[in-house]
Design an enzyme around this catalytic site. Structure first.
Site, short mmCIF file in Angstrom:
data_model
loop_
_atom_site.label_atom_id
_atom_site.label_comp_id
_atom_site.label_asym_id
_atom_site.label_seq_id
_atom_site.Cartn_x
_atom_site.Cartn_y
_atom_site.Cartn_z
CB CYS A 1 16.25 105.89 7.90
SG CYS A 1 14.86 106.53 9.03
CG ASP B 1 37.29 97.99 1.48
OD1 ASP B 1 37.06 97.97 0.07
OD2 ASP B 1 37.89 97.35 2.08
CG HIS C 1 28.51 91.23 4.71
ND1 HIS C 1 29.72 90.74 4.98
CD2 HIS C 1 27.88 90.35 4.76
CE1 HIS C 1 29.48 89.52 5.36
NE2 HIS C 1 28.22 89.41 4.90
CB THR D 1 36.68 85.20 2.25
OG1 THR D 1 35.62 85.09 3.55
CG2 THR D 1 36.50 84.20 1.07
CG ASN E 1 36.31 93.40 1.80
OD1 ASN E 1 35.81 92.33 2.69
ND2 ASN E 1 37.05 93.33 1.10
P1 OAD Z 1 38.06 87.52 8.00
O1 OAD Z 1 38.93 88.34 8.81
O2 OAD Z 1 37.33 86.13 8.65
O3 OAD Z 1 39.31 86.57 7.08
C1 OAD Z 1 40.18 87.25 6.32
C2 OAD Z 1 40.80 86.28 5.43
O4 OAD Z 1 41.96 86.90 4.60
C3 OAD Z 1 41.87 85.23 6.17
O5 OAD Z 1 41.39 83.84 5.80
C4 OAD Z 1 43.16 85.58 5.91
O6 OAD Z 1 44.19 84.24 5.84
C5 OAD Z 1 43.16 86.22 4.72
N1 OAD Z 1 44.32 86.96 4.32
C6 OAD Z 1 45.09 87.57 5.09
N2 OAD Z 1 45.69 88.38 4.37
C7 OAD Z 1 45.54 88.35 3.26
C8 OAD Z 1 46.13 88.61 1.90
N3 OAD Z 1 47.20 89.63 1.83
N4 OAD Z 1 45.54 88.42 0.52
C9 OAD Z 1 44.55 87.34 0.77
N5 OAD Z 1 44.18 87.11 1.82
C10 OAD Z 1 44.64 87.30 3.01
O7 OAD Z 1 37.46 88.05 7.07
P2 OAD Z 1 36.18 87.81 5.95
O8 OAD Z 1 36.27 86.64 5.74
O9 OAD Z 1 36.01 88.93 5.03
O10 OAD Z 1 31.10 90.95 8.31
O11 OAD Z 1 35.04 88.04 6.99
C11 OAD Z 1 33.62 87.85 6.80
C12 OAD Z 1 32.82 88.73 7.54
O12 OAD Z 1 32.90 88.65 8.93
C13 OAD Z 1 33.17 90.32 7.38
O13 OAD Z 1 32.40 90.63 5.92
C14 OAD Z 1 32.63 90.95 8.30
C15 OAD Z 1 33.13 89.99 9.64
O14 OAD Z 1 32.38 89.87 10.62
C16 OAD Z 1 30.64 92.37 8.37
O15 OAD Z 1 31.08 93.11 8.75
C17 OAD Z 1 29.07 92.26 8.52
#
Ligand code: OAD
Length: 237
Positions: A118, A95, A110, A178, A93
């Site tokens: 820069c 944030d 990330h 994730t 994340n």
């Molecule tokens: P995703 O949006 O791919 O996945 C989010 C996950 O959170 C899903 O598996 C949902 O089921 C789960 N989820 C939803 N609500 C939830 C809750 N209340 N508690 C727990 N889990 C929940 O996000 P990431 O896996 O973080 O990269 O994505 C990976 C990367 O892809 C990010 O860091 C970003 C993106 O492109 C960059 O910005 C470089």
């Protein structure tokens, strides 16, 4: 008591209950934008103003959100683990909710919304306000070179050596919120399984991810799931 090392990986799902939308739960769009337009070096080259505006909005949103019980529970786990073994929190994340909840051993693989980089000298700098091409780099002085310090698609995530070393020594690994679709983070669980320490793997996610290496799947939102993880690890919140 034998020492046990913990590595935690968090994704967008841990911040969902704070009101920050995930990436892939919204039909492939990130806040109404295609990922290719706002999360690739090519997108920035094509329209740097749009990309800065997009991340300015994400940065401003940090004022409207707060860490939730899952972020606080992770900080509590880290404190409780002192003396029991190493603890490392790796987040995908951008944030700042983990640090605001009190996490200390934290790596942003990330990048971070509240930093700029820069494009010429590669130095990164804290930056809490809106950003744009009018800014000059505080290190090299060139103007028009600052970009969000976010690792975009096609770029190499940060801290990979340190994360790899921690996964090699992990006894407990937990992925929280994730989707397991974006590498290299998606490969961390498999890396931990193969580290010959008999690493125990946990996953917290309300939705099935289809990743099959986990010993324990806690099918719950992060806030409830973290309470369950603390119970399983014998940690009082
Ligand atoms: P995703 O949006 O791919 O996945 C989010 C996950 O959170 C899903 O598996 C949902 O089921 C789960 N989820 C939803 N609500 C939830 C809750 N209340 N508690 C727990 N889990 C929940 O996000 P990431 O896996 O973080 O990269 O994505 C990976 C990367 O892809 C990010 O860091 C970003 C993106 O492109 C960059 O910005 C470089």
């Amino acid at each position: 008591m034998t020492r046990k090392n913990i590595v935690i990986l968090t994704g967008a799902g841990i911040s969902a209950e704070s009101g920050i939308s995930t990436f892939r739960d919204t039909g492939g769009l990130w806040e109404n934008h295609r990922l290719e337009d706002v999360a690739t070096p090519e997108g920035f080259e094509a329209d740097p103003h749009l990309v800065h505006r997009f991340y300015n909005a994400r940065r401003a949103q940090l004022h409207e959100v707060a860490p939730n019980a899952a972020h606080f529970a992770l900080a509590a786990l880290e404190r409780a683990w002192e003396g029991r073994g190493d603890f490392l929190l790796v987040t995908q994340n951008v944030d700042d909710l983990h640090e605001r909840a009190g996490s200390r051993r934290l790596l942003h693989m990330h990048g971070e919304l509240r930093r700029l980089r820069c494009t010429m000298c590669e130095e990164t700098h804290p930056h809490a306000q809106d950003a744009g091409l009018e800014l000059a780099c505080p290190a090299c002085g060139r103007a028009g070179t600052m970009r969000p310090d976010i690792v975009w698609f096609g770029e190499i995530p940060y801290h990979m050596d340190e994360i790899g070393a921690a996964l090699g020594e992990a006894d407990i690994f937990c992925a929280i919120g994730t989707s397991g679709l974006v590498y290299p983070a998606a490969g961390f669980a498999a890396e931990a399984v193969h580290n010959r320490r008999g690493c125990e793997l946990f996953e917290i996610n309300p939705n099935p991810t289809g990743v099959e290496v986990y010993d324990h799947v806690i099918a719950a939102p992060a806030t409830h799931g973290m309470a369950e993880l603390l119970r399983l690890l014998g940690v009082e919140d």
